[in-house]
Design a protein around this motif. Structure first.
Motif, PDB file in Angstrom:
ATOM      1  N   ASN A 146       5.096   3.146 -18.509  1.00  0.00           N
ATOM      2  CA  ASN A 146       4.257   3.604 -19.614  1.00  0.00           C
ATOM      3  C   ASN A 146       3.419   4.813 -19.201  1.00  0.00           C
ATOM      4  O   ASN A 146       3.582   5.361 -18.105  1.00  0.00           O
ATOM      5  N   PHE A 147       2.502   5.243 -20.071  1.00  0.00           N
ATOM      6  CA  PHE A 147       1.729   6.458 -19.805  1.00  0.00           C
ATOM      7  C   PHE A 147       0.724   6.284 -18.671  1.00  0.00           C
ATOM      8  O   PHE A 147       0.145   7.255 -18.189  1.00  0.00           O
ATOM      9  N   SER A 148       0.506   5.034 -18.236  1.00  0.00           N
ATOM     10  CA  SER A 148      -0.328   4.769 -17.067  1.00  0.00           C
ATOM     11  C   SER A 148       0.521   4.497 -15.824  1.00  0.00           C
ATOM     12  O   SER A 148       0.020   3.993 -14.820  1.00  0.00           O
ATOM     13  N   SER A 149       1.829   4.795 -15.914  1.00  0.00           N
ATOM     14  CA  SER A 149       2.787   4.579 -14.824  1.00  0.00           C
ATOM     15  C   SER A 149       2.866   3.113 -14.417  1.00  0.00           C
ATOM     16  O   SER A 149       3.039   2.780 -13.239  1.00  0.00           O
ATOM     17  N   GLU A 150       2.750   2.236 -15.403  1.00  0.00           N
ATOM     18  CA  GLU A 150       2.931   0.804 -15.199  1.00  0.00           C
ATOM     19  C   GLU A 150       4.305   0.398 -15.733  1.00  0.00           C
ATOM     20  O   GLU A 150       4.736   0.899 -16.771  1.00  0.00           O
ATOM     21  N   PRO A 151       4.998  -0.519 -15.040  1.00  0.00           N
ATOM     22  CA  PRO A 151       6.348  -0.903 -15.473  1.00  0.00           C
ATOM     23  C   PRO A 151       6.325  -1.706 -16.761  1.00  0.00           C
ATOM     24  O   PRO A 151       5.472  -2.581 -16.949  1.00  0.00           O
ATOM     25  N   ARG A 152       7.261  -1.400 -17.636  1.00  0.00           N
ATOM     26  CA  ARG A 152       7.407  -2.134 -18.892  1.00  0.00           C
ATOM     27  C   ARG A 152       8.780  -2.787 -19.004  1.00  0.00           C
ATOM     28  O   ARG A 152       8.945  -3.720 -19.779  1.00  0.00           O
ATOM     29  N   ALA A 153       9.771  -2.312 -18.255  1.00  0.00           N
ATOM     30  CA  ALA A 153      11.094  -2.942 -18.272  1.00  0.00           C
ATOM     31  C   ALA A 153      11.887  -2.443 -17.080  1.00  0.00           C
ATOM     32  O   ALA A 153      11.747  -1.295 -16.660  1.00  0.00           O
ATOM     33  N   THR A 154      12.732  -3.317 -16.513  1.00  0.00           N
ATOM     34  CA  THR A 154      13.685  -2.925 -15.484  1.00  0.00           C
ATOM     35  C   THR A 154      15.006  -3.630 -15.747  1.00  0.00           C
ATOM     36  O   THR A 154      15.040  -4.702 -16.367  1.00  0.00           O
ATOM     37  N   PHE A 155      16.078  -3.031 -15.273  1.00  0.00           N
ATOM     38  CA  PHE A 155      17.419  -3.594 -15.441  1.00  0.00           C
ATOM     39  C   PHE A 155      18.241  -3.231 -14.220  1.00  0.00           C
ATOM     40  O   PHE A 155      18.437  -2.051 -13.918  1.00  0.00           O
ATOM     41  N   ALA A 156      18.718  -4.237 -13.487  1.00  0.00           N
ATOM     42  CA  ALA A 156      19.480  -4.005 -12.257  1.00  0.00           C
ATOM     43  C   ALA A 156      20.963  -4.278 -12.489  1.00  0.00           C
ATOM     44  O   ALA A 156      21.328  -5.187 -13.247  1.00  0.00           O
ATOM     45  N   TYR A 157      21.798  -3.494 -11.829  1.00  0.00           N
ATOM     46  CA  TYR A 157      23.238  -3.688 -11.965  1.00  0.00           C
ATOM     47  C   TYR A 157      23.946  -3.287 -10.673  1.00  0.00           C
ATOM     48  O   TYR A 157      23.409  -2.569  -9.844  1.00  0.00           O
TER      49      TYR A 157
ATOM     50  N   VAL B  31      18.967   0.558 -10.593  1.00  0.00           N
ATOM     51  CA  VAL B  31      17.873  -0.065 -11.336  1.00  0.00           C
ATOM     52  C   VAL B  31      17.350   0.940 -12.352  1.00  0.00           C
ATOM     53  O   VAL B  31      16.816   1.984 -11.977  1.00  0.00           O
ATOM     54  N   GLY B  32      17.541   0.638 -13.632  1.00  0.00           N
ATOM     55  CA  GLY B  32      16.921   1.424 -14.683  1.00  0.00           C
ATOM     56  C   GLY B  32      15.520   0.898 -14.941  1.00  0.00           C
ATOM     57  O   GLY B  32      15.279  -0.308 -14.846  1.00  0.00           O
ATOM     58  N   ALA B  33      14.602   1.802 -15.240  1.00  0.00           N
ATOM     59  CA  ALA B  33      13.207   1.392 -15.411  1.00  0.00           C
ATOM     60  C   ALA B  33      12.539   2.190 -16.517  1.00  0.00           C
ATOM     61  O   ALA B  33      12.926   3.329 -16.811  1.00  0.00           O
ATOM     62  N   LEU B  34      11.519   1.579 -17.102  1.00  0.00           N
ATOM     63  CA  LEU B  34      10.671   2.226 -18.096  1.00  0.00           C
ATOM     64  C   LEU B  34       9.226   2.058 -17.662  1.00  0.00           C
ATOM     65  O   LEU B  34       8.760   0.935 -17.434  1.00  0.00           O
TER      66      LEU B  34
ATOM     67  N   GLU C   8      15.172  -9.345  -8.214  1.00  0.00           N
ATOM     68  CA  GLU C   8      13.747  -9.099  -8.445  1.00  0.00           C
ATOM     69  C   GLU C   8      13.154  -8.191  -7.364  1.00  0.00           C
ATOM     70  O   GLU C   8      12.307  -7.348  -7.659  1.00  0.00           O
ATOM     71  N   THR C   9      13.607  -8.354  -6.134  1.00  0.00           N
ATOM     72  CA  THR C   9      13.059  -7.536  -5.043  1.00  0.00           C
ATOM     73  C   THR C   9      13.356  -6.061  -5.270  1.00  0.00           C
ATOM     74  O   THR C   9      12.486  -5.193  -5.127  1.00  0.00           O
ATOM     75  N   LEU C  10      14.597  -5.751  -5.652  1.00  0.00           N
ATOM     76  CA  LEU C  10      14.972  -4.364  -5.884  1.00  0.00           C
ATOM     77  C   LEU C  10      14.227  -3.788  -7.089  1.00  0.00           C
ATOM     78  O   LEU C  10      13.809  -2.624  -7.078  1.00  0.00           O
ATOM     79  N   CYS C  11      14.049  -4.601  -8.126  1.00  0.00           N
ATOM     80  CA  CYS C  11      13.290  -4.139  -9.295  1.00  0.00           C
ATOM     81  C   CYS C  11      11.845  -3.837  -8.927  1.00  0.00           C
ATOM     82  O   CYS C  11      11.284  -2.825  -9.353  1.00  0.00           O
ATOM     83  N   ARG C  12      11.221  -4.722  -8.123  1.00  0.00           N
ATOM     84  CA  ARG C  12       9.825  -4.479  -7.734  1.00  0.00           C
ATOM     85  C   ARG C  12       9.716  -3.238  -6.839  1.00  0.00           C
ATOM     86  O   ARG C  12       8.737  -2.490  -6.939  1.00  0.00           O
ATOM     87  N   THR C  13      10.708  -3.021  -5.979  1.00  0.00           N
ATOM     88  CA  THR C  13      10.709  -1.818  -5.131  1.00  0.00           C
ATOM     89  C   THR C  13      10.764  -0.562  -5.984  1.00  0.00           C
ATOM     90  O   THR C  13      10.034   0.411  -5.748  1.00  0.00           O
ATOM     91  N   THR C  14      11.640  -0.574  -6.998  1.00  0.00           N
ATOM     92  CA  THR C  14      11.771   0.581  -7.890  1.00  0.00           C
ATOM     93  C   THR C  14      10.479   0.805  -8.659  1.00  0.00           C
ATOM     94  O   THR C  14      10.012   1.951  -8.792  1.00  0.00           O
ATOM     95  N   GLU C  15       9.880  -0.261  -9.166  1.00  0.00           N
ATOM     96  CA  GLU C  15       8.620  -0.131  -9.899  1.00  0.00           C
ATOM     97  C   GLU C  15       7.522   0.440  -9.001  1.00  0.00           C
ATOM     98  O   GLU C  15       6.738   1.298  -9.439  1.00  0.00           O
ATOM     99  N   ARG C  16       7.449  -0.036  -7.773  1.00  0.00           N
ATOM    100  CA  ARG C  16       6.414   0.436  -6.841  1.00  0.00           C
ATOM    101  C   ARG C  16       6.592   1.927  -6.551  1.00  0.00           C
ATOM    102  O   ARG C  16       5.618   2.689  -6.509  1.00  0.00           O
ATOM    103  N   LEU C  17       7.847   2.347  -6.367  1.00  0.00           N
ATOM    104  CA  LEU C  17       8.117   3.758  -6.097  1.00  0.00           C
ATOM    105  C   LEU C  17       7.738   4.624  -7.294  1.00  0.00           C
ATOM    106  O   LEU C  17       7.045   5.646  -7.145  1.00  0.00           O
TER     107      LEU C  17
END
Length: 305
Positions: free
Chosen positions: A212-223, A207-210, A245-254
């Protein structure tokens, strides 16, 4: 009058992911310059590279590299500097004050990047957060291994704490093999961790993720990784995008809990014993298969800029 597109300096021009970023930004109208220690770097030959910045090696001559970078930023008129490799990223982050007033550097602090790169620290943090990981053990050195070897589950992976791309990883099947191989890895990569080797059959996911400066997710990409080299474990050579979606949310939370800023990529493997993905590591940098995400419509370099 329309606003001009930003001017971007991309570093680490030897890598395929840098070529992908140059193409992506250039096609969108950015003015793109590329830096590298040799003029024979692929990204410097892209049609979208408008300026070539040759500099000393950040690995072997960090002071001279920083001097050259500071000079280039003063005369280049850049809006953003993107380091594509971890070593360059950390070096600049440690000397961020030298960029003040010249260009933005949208990456996390050096201390945080090293903490996330450390596989032992990450496994402890993720487990405490409720993110499942393979069983992980953190001996301080060969002396600890001698005492625990007969009590560990096999097979195991000896994993350097700060390496990437599968470098230095050794699989061991028995306590005798662990006692033999651990000191070899330890001599090159001090105090490597020991991690349970998950059974074959589970999918390898990324899962690639971006953030922001407040550590909020702006994009994810799973493969899903379909092939890798070497076949026993290493960088992927064939992938397909997946909707998870579950894996993306897990990555964002971490990453949010880590207070991460910028891009990162989390690697998971599905444990066939329970069908649940287990976190292997987080690469706190641009990853090798960046081109795949861009082609799939998730343009991380553009969004980061």
């Amino acid at each position: 009058m329309p606003r001009a597109m930003p001017s971007v300096l991309l570093l680490d021009g030897l890598w395929n992911k840098t070529v992908a970023a140059v193409r992506s930004l250039g096609k969108r109208g950015y003015r793109v310059a590329v830096g590298e220690r040799t003029r024979f770097a692929p990204a410097l030959f892209s049609r979208y590279c408008s300026r070539r910045f040759l500099h000393p090696s950040p690995a072997t001559s960090p002071g001279a590299f920083l001097d050259a970078l500071e000079k280039e930023l003063r005369i280049g008129g850049y809006d953003v500097v993107l380091a594509m490799e971890f070593g360059t990223q950390v070096l600049i982050a440690r000397n961020r004050n030298r960029l003040e007033g010249t260009a933005r550097f949208p990456f996390a602090s050096a201390d945080l990047a090293i903490r996330v790169q450390d596989k032992g620290e990450l496994a402890s943090f993720a487990s405490a957060l409720g993110v499942e990981c393979p069983a992980t053990f953190r001996p301080e050195g060969p002396g600890d291994v001698d005492g625990m070897a007969s009590l560990l589950p096999y097979p195991l992976l000896i994993k350097p704490r700060l390496s990437s791309g599968g470098r230095g990883i050794v699989r061991v099947e028995t306590s005798a093999q662990l006692r033999k191989e651990y000191p070899k890895v330890h001599s090159v990569h001090p105090s490597p961790i020991l991690q349970e080797c998950l059974p074959p059959g589970g999918a390898a996911l990324g899962v690639g993720a971006l953030m922001n400066f407040s550590s909020e997710p702006r994009a994810t990409f799973a493969y899903r990784r379909l092939r890798e080299y070497p076949v026993g474990g290493g960088p992927s050579t064939l992938r397909e995008s997946v909707l998870d979606e579950t894996l993306c949310r897990t990555t964002e939370r971490l990453l949010s809990a880590l207070r991460w800023i910028g891009v990162a990529m989390a690697e998971f493997k599905v444990d066939p014993r329970d069908g649940r993905p287990k976190l292997l590591e987080v690469n706190p940098r641009f990853w090798g298969s960046l081109h795949h995400a861009i082609l799939s419509g998730v343009d991380f370099p553009h969004m980061l800029c």
